[in-house]
Design a protein around this motif. Sequence first.
Motif, mmCIF file in Angstrom:
data_model
loop_
_atom_site.group_PDB
_atom_site.id
_atom_site.type_symbol
_atom_site.label_atom_id
_atom_site.label_comp_id
_atom_site.label_asym_id
_atom_site.label_seq_id
_atom_site.Cartn_x
_atom_site.Cartn_y
_atom_site.Cartn_z
ATOM 1 N N GLU A 109 -9.720 16.806 -1.736
ATOM 2 C CA GLU A 109 -9.832 15.578 -2.529
ATOM 3 C C GLU A 109 -9.909 14.326 -1.658
ATOM 4 O OE1 GLU A 109 -10.250 15.089 -5.931
ATOM 5 O OE2 GLU A 109 -10.619 17.242 -5.868
ATOM 6 N N LEU A 110 -9.193 14.300 -0.543
ATOM 7 C CA LEU A 110 -9.264 13.123 0.332
ATOM 8 C C LEU A 110 -10.648 13.000 0.956
ATOM 9 C CD1 LEU A 110 -5.970 12.676 2.384
ATOM 10 C CD2 LEU A 110 -6.832 11.326 0.498
ATOM 11 N N GLU A 111 -11.234 14.126 1.334
ATOM 12 C CA GLU A 111 -12.585 14.093 1.899
ATOM 13 C C GLU A 111 -13.577 13.580 0.860
ATOM 14 O OE1 GLU A 111 -15.750 16.891 4.312
ATOM 15 O OE2 GLU A 111 -14.082 17.848 3.275
ATOM 16 N N LYS A 112 -13.427 14.034 -0.374
ATOM 17 C CA LYS A 112 -14.289 13.570 -1.462
ATOM 18 C C LYS A 112 -14.139 12.056 -1.646
ATOM 19 C CE LYS A 112 -15.039 14.265 -6.403
ATOM 20 N NZ LYS A 112 -14.535 14.924 -7.608
ATOM 21 N N MET A 159 0.820 -1.211 0.000
ATOM 22 C CA MET A 159 0.000 0.000 0.000
ATOM 23 C C MET A 159 0.855 1.263 0.000
ATOM 24 S SD MET A 159 -3.139 -0.897 2.594
ATOM 25 C CE MET A 159 -3.627 0.801 2.753
ATOM 26 N N THR A 160 2.040 1.194 0.591
ATOM 27 C CA THR A 160 2.897 2.372 0.699
ATOM 28 C C THR A 160 4.042 2.344 -0.309
ATOM 29 O OG1 THR A 160 4.222 1.324 2.436
ATOM 30 C CG2 THR A 160 2.369 2.697 3.145
ATOM 31 N N ASN A 161 3.958 1.472 -1.295
ATOM 32 C CA ASN A 161 4.990 1.354 -2.314
ATOM 33 C C ASN A 161 5.143 2.689 -3.052
ATOM 34 O OD1 ASN A 161 6.539 0.810 -4.591
ATOM 35 N ND2 ASN A 161 5.644 -1.208 -4.903
ATOM 36 N N ALA A 162 6.322 3.301 -2.921
ATOM 37 C CA ALA A 162 6.566 4.621 -3.511
ATOM 38 C C ALA A 162 6.591 4.594 -5.039
ATOM 39 C CB ALA A 162 7.882 5.179 -2.984
ATOM 40 N N GLU A 163 6.700 3.408 -5.602
ATOM 41 C CA GLU A 163 6.741 3.281 -7.063
ATOM 42 C C GLU A 163 5.340 3.242 -7.680
ATOM 43 O OE1 GLU A 163 9.689 3.374 -8.675
ATOM 44 O OE2 GLU A 163 10.532 3.670 -6.671
ATOM 45 N N LYS A 164 4.325 3.191 -6.844
ATOM 46 C CA LYS A 164 2.950 3.100 -7.326
ATOM 47 C C LYS A 164 2.146 4.294 -6.823
ATOM 48 C CE LYS A 164 2.843 -1.909 -7.591
ATOM 49 N NZ LYS A 164 2.107 -3.109 -7.229
ATOM 50 N N PRO A 165 1.013 4.578 -7.473
ATOM 51 C CA PRO A 165 0.136 5.651 -6.976
ATOM 52 C C PRO A 165 -0.350 5.332 -5.562
ATOM 53 C CG PRO A 165 -0.541 4.930 -9.174
ATOM 54 C CD PRO A 165 0.509 3.963 -8.695
ATOM 55 N N LEU A 166 -0.750 6.355 -4.837
ATOM 56 C CA LEU A 166 -1.263 6.143 -3.482
ATOM 57 C C LEU A 166 -2.456 5.195 -3.518
ATOM 58 C CD1 LEU A 166 -1.083 9.814 -2.214
ATOM 59 C CD2 LEU A 166 0.340 7.912 -1.439
ATOM 60 N N HIS A 167 -2.415 4.194 -2.686
ATOM 61 C CA HIS A 167 -3.460 3.176 -2.641
ATOM 62 C C HIS A 167 -4.745 3.781 -2.059
ATOM 63 C CE1 HIS A 167 -5.527 -0.521 -1.528
ATOM 64 N NE2 HIS A 167 -4.705 -1.145 -2.363
ATOM 65 N N PRO A 168 -5.910 3.465 -2.623
ATOM 66 C CA PRO A 168 -7.175 4.019 -2.121
ATOM 67 C C PRO A 168 -7.428 3.747 -0.636
ATOM 68 C CG PRO A 168 -7.521 2.967 -4.238
ATOM 69 C CD PRO A 168 -6.109 2.653 -3.819
ATOM 70 N N LEU A 169 -7.072 2.555 -0.147
ATOM 71 C CA LEU A 169 -7.280 2.263 1.276
ATOM 72 C C LEU A 169 -6.328 3.067 2.157
ATOM 73 C CD1 LEU A 169 -7.934 -1.589 1.311
ATOM 74 C CD2 LEU A 169 -9.569 0.268 1.651
ATOM 75 N N LEU A 170 -5.122 3.294 1.672
ATOM 76 C CA LEU A 170 -4.184 4.134 2.415
ATOM 77 C C LEU A 170 -4.746 5.544 2.536
ATOM 78 C CD1 LEU A 170 -1.391 4.518 3.745
ATOM 79 C CD2 LEU A 170 -0.555 5.173 1.479
ATOM 80 N N PHE A 206 -16.325 6.642 -1.053
ATOM 81 C CA PHE A 206 -16.135 5.268 -0.593
ATOM 82 C C PHE A 206 -17.274 4.851 0.331
ATOM 83 C CE2 PHE A 206 -14.718 2.187 2.533
ATOM 84 C CZ PHE A 206 -14.260 1.167 1.719
ATOM 85 N N HIS A 207 -17.578 5.695 1.322
ATOM 86 C CA HIS A 207 -18.584 5.331 2.316
ATOM 87 C C HIS A 207 -20.005 5.402 1.759
ATOM 88 C CE1 HIS A 207 -15.993 4.462 5.637
ATOM 89 N NE2 HIS A 207 -15.287 5.540 5.367
#
Length: 87
Positions: A68-71, A9-20, A76-77
């Motif tokens: 954007e994180l709040e959105k 989930m925290t892999n810096a080579e990938k986009p930020l994971h939705p659950l993170l 999600f919920h």
Amino acid sequence: MIPSAYKEMTNAEKPLHPLLKLHVYDWLTKLRESGEVNMFFIRQDLEDEWSLTKKQSVEILKLFHNGELEKHHKEFHKGHSTRLGGE
């Protein structure tokens, strides 16, 4: 959380994971609501708490401050029930 799953989930080579993003949003919101932390200086705490790189923490803070994180959290919920049994 399983360490290998968290590492992915925290892999810096990938986009930020939705659950993170969801977990970090909740964490940042609790800190902001507590009033105990200056949110403009939270980057290093974010990196330490979530094992993020500087680039990742800057990105996620930008998403938090621009709403954007709040959105993401609300979307999600909206599609997932918080009650047991999916009711």
